[in-house]
Design a protein around this motif. Sequence first.
Motif, PDB file in Angstrom:
ATOM      1  N   UNK A   1      10.642  47.487  61.346  1.00 18.60           N
ATOM      2  CA  UNK A   1      11.924  47.367  62.042  1.00 18.60           C
ATOM      3  C   UNK A   1      12.960  46.963  60.999  1.00 18.60           C
ATOM      4  N   UNK A   2      14.105  47.615  61.065  1.00 15.48           N
ATOM      5  CA  UNK A   2      15.180  47.345  60.113  1.00 15.48           C
ATOM      6  C   UNK A   2      16.052  46.207  60.639  1.00 15.48           C
ATOM      7  N   UNK A   3      16.158  45.141  59.845  1.00 15.85           N
ATOM      8  CA  UNK A   3      16.906  43.950  60.259  1.00 15.85           C
ATOM      9  C   UNK A   3      17.908  43.570  59.174  1.00 15.85           C
ATOM     10  N   UNK A   4      18.936  42.862  59.610  1.00 17.32           N
ATOM     11  CA  UNK A   4      19.981  42.430  58.668  1.00 17.32           C
ATOM     12  C   UNK A   4      20.594  41.134  59.187  1.00 17.32           C
ATOM     13  N   UNK A   5      20.850  40.222  58.253  1.00 14.54           N
ATOM     14  CA  UNK A   5      21.575  39.004  58.608  1.00 14.54           C
ATOM     15  C   UNK A   5      20.781  37.986  59.402  1.00 14.54           C
ATOM     16  N   UNK A   6      19.467  38.056  59.386  1.00 13.88           N
ATOM     17  CA  UNK A   6      18.658  37.081  60.120  1.00 13.88           C
ATOM     18  C   UNK A   6      18.532  35.800  59.306  1.00 13.88           C
ATOM     19  N   UNK A   7      18.813  34.677  59.949  1.00 13.85           N
ATOM     20  CA  UNK A   7      18.716  33.379  59.282  1.00 13.85           C
ATOM     21  C   UNK A   7      17.892  32.423  60.150  1.00 13.85           C
ATOM     22  N   UNK A   8      16.579  32.659  60.240  1.00 15.65           N
ATOM     23  CA  UNK A   8      15.743  31.754  61.042  1.00 15.65           C
ATOM     24  C   UNK A   8      15.669  30.378  60.395  1.00 15.65           C
ATOM     25  N   UNK A   9      15.468  29.356  61.209  1.00 14.34           N
ATOM     26  CA  UNK A   9      15.480  27.984  60.696  1.00 14.34           C
ATOM     27  C   UNK A   9      14.076  27.480  60.368  1.00 14.34           C
ATOM     28  N   UNK A  10      13.072  28.352  60.405  1.00 10.85           N
ATOM     29  CA  UNK A  10      11.714  27.950  60.059  1.00 10.85           C
ATOM     30  C   UNK A  10      11.608  27.515  58.608  1.00 10.85           C
ATOM     31  N   UNK A  11      10.575  26.722  58.303  1.00 11.66           N
ATOM     32  CA  UNK A  11      10.485  26.118  56.988  1.00 11.66           C
ATOM     33  C   UNK A  11       9.565  26.802  56.007  1.00 11.66           C
ATOM     34  N   UNK A  12       8.943  27.916  56.353  1.00 15.50           N
ATOM     35  CA  UNK A  12       8.026  28.553  55.400  1.00 15.50           C
ATOM     36  C   UNK A  12       8.800  29.494  54.482  1.00 15.50           C
ATOM     37  N   UNK A  13       8.105  29.966  53.454  1.00 18.14           N
ATOM     38  CA  UNK A  13       8.751  30.872  52.493  1.00 18.14           C
ATOM     39  C   UNK A  13       9.183  32.176  53.159  1.00 18.14           C
ATOM     40  N   UNK A  14       8.509  32.552  54.239  1.00 18.83           N
ATOM     41  CA  UNK A  14       8.867  33.802  54.913  1.00 18.83           C
ATOM     42  C   UNK A  14      10.268  33.708  55.521  1.00 18.83           C
ATOM     43  N   UNK A  15      10.533  32.607  56.221  1.00 20.58           N
ATOM     44  CA  UNK A  15      11.852  32.430  56.811  1.00 20.58           C
ATOM     45  C   UNK A  15      12.901  32.245  55.718  1.00 20.58           C
ATOM     46  N   UNK A  16      12.528  31.524  54.648  1.00 19.63           N
ATOM     47  CA  UNK A  16      13.460  31.326  53.535  1.00 19.63           C
ATOM     48  C   UNK A  16      13.832  32.657  52.884  1.00 19.63           C
ATOM     49  N   UNK A  17      12.855  33.572  52.798  1.00 21.21           N
ATOM     50  CA  UNK A  17      13.129  34.885  52.203  1.00 21.21           C
ATOM     51  C   UNK A  17      14.130  35.668  53.043  1.00 21.21           C
ATOM     52  N   UNK A  18      14.011  35.580  54.365  1.00 23.28           N
ATOM     53  CA  UNK A  18      14.970  36.270  55.228  1.00 23.28           C
ATOM     54  C   UNK A  18      16.370  35.678  55.061  1.00 23.28           C
ATOM     55  N   UNK A  19      16.448  34.358  54.990  1.00 19.95           N
ATOM     56  CA  UNK A  19      17.756  33.723  54.825  1.00 19.95           C
ATOM     57  C   UNK A  19      18.384  34.127  53.487  1.00 19.95           C
ATOM     58  N   UNK A  20      17.572  34.167  52.447  1.00 16.55           N
ATOM     59  CA  UNK A  20      18.101  34.533  51.126  1.00 16.55           C
ATOM     60  C   UNK A  20      18.598  35.974  51.118  1.00 16.55           C
ATOM     61  N   UNK A  21      17.864  36.878  51.750  1.00 16.84           N
ATOM     62  CA  UNK A  21      18.315  38.265  51.806  1.00 16.84           C
ATOM     63  C   UNK A  21      19.603  38.378  52.627  1.00 16.84           C
TER      64      UNK A  21
END
Length: 431
Positions: A250-270
């Motif tokens: 699924x193509x996503x953009x601008x997701x900034x989840x507040x979870x603390x793992x590296x996976x959520x951090x990677x989404x925030x950074x992108x």
Amino acid sequence: MTAPERVEHPPDAEALAFLTRPGLTRLWTAARTRLERNGLQPAGTLKLDHLDAQEREALSLLLARPISGRTATVRLPDLDSRLRASAVGRGLASTLEELGPPLTDRRAVRDAAAAERARLWSTAQAEVEATSLSAQPWTAQWLEEIRRSGTLPRQEPHTATTVITQAVQTLATLFPGADARPTPASWGRGELATRTTGSAHGLDDGTLLSRWVLRGIALARDVEFPGDAPARRALWRMASVTPDEVSSTVLAYGLRPIGGTWREAALRERADHHMETHVTLRELRALRLEMPQRTRVHVCENPRVVEAAADTGRTAPLICTSGSAATVVLTLLDALAATGCTFAYHGDFDWPGIALANRIMQRYEAEPWRMRAADYEYLAIRTRTQVTPQIALTGTPTEAMWDAELAPAMDALGVALHEEAALDLLLEDLG
């Protein structure tokens, strides 16, 4: 008074030695074949040709009549009576059981097999009638091909019933009727297998179930049955089934989840770097997609909208369906909805686009995002003024559940408008 039941005792050693002499071997073999065909009843006549001296002597002693020629005719009722009256003391069937392996009532076996086949086909037909497959034009041919293959009756009865039931349920899931509840437009094969068999491996290559399901898909799509693994994977995809959980994204953009793992951090950074992300189903299962309460997520149909949002540095969260409500898309939207996100949806102004919009809006109570009749009429006039080539609206009209005036307006103007026609307006809304 009723006659006492006759109890048959094993023949004594002398009688057994006589019965096993080589001169009687052909008689017992022929008698065994005839009894197994006759429902274990001593009926009919045997003819033994080309008798040698040893056989003539043994038969003469057994039948208590001289056998002098090269041919002998033996009536099985007479042989049965002779054995009972002799030192053997038991009938023909019991004698043959004593001399060799147990007799098989082949007539009973055939009757039982026929009854089992009838039961299986009755079960299969009942399963079909209870599902959307009853309305599919290829279902009768599918059942007939399975019947002709002879594979089903060779299975253990419980296994056969289970497999045919699961095959029907799987195909009914892939080809739902018009009044069926919404289901994903595409599936991971493991997910589909879990849904219809309880096991993620239920539709693995090489299983009888997967072969029957693929045969149904081939008939539904009017293509040849696949002969190799690549062709089987292609056929699965023709039914919107992906063989794994990493092929479909699924193509996503601008997701900034507040979870603390590296996976959520990677989404925030992108998101901070205005980069889109293709998320697999496997990644979604590991992500903690907790978003700030009441986060407004925009949903579009075409990847070009995401591309333009990234190019212009927009910040609003955006999910793209890529033209279908695939399992991986719905999985992401379900996860976001579970955290309290709200949705706004925009798609193509054509009939498939309206159908997809209905599904998304109904499932998530999404707001229409520039998807009302006024929006359509404005864009239609603007494209005409700009001398943009017009795309004719074709297909079956579909009512828009959020705006009763939209379908009539589209039908009246007869122009299909893809999302790109509204791209500048959508980008304004994405901040």
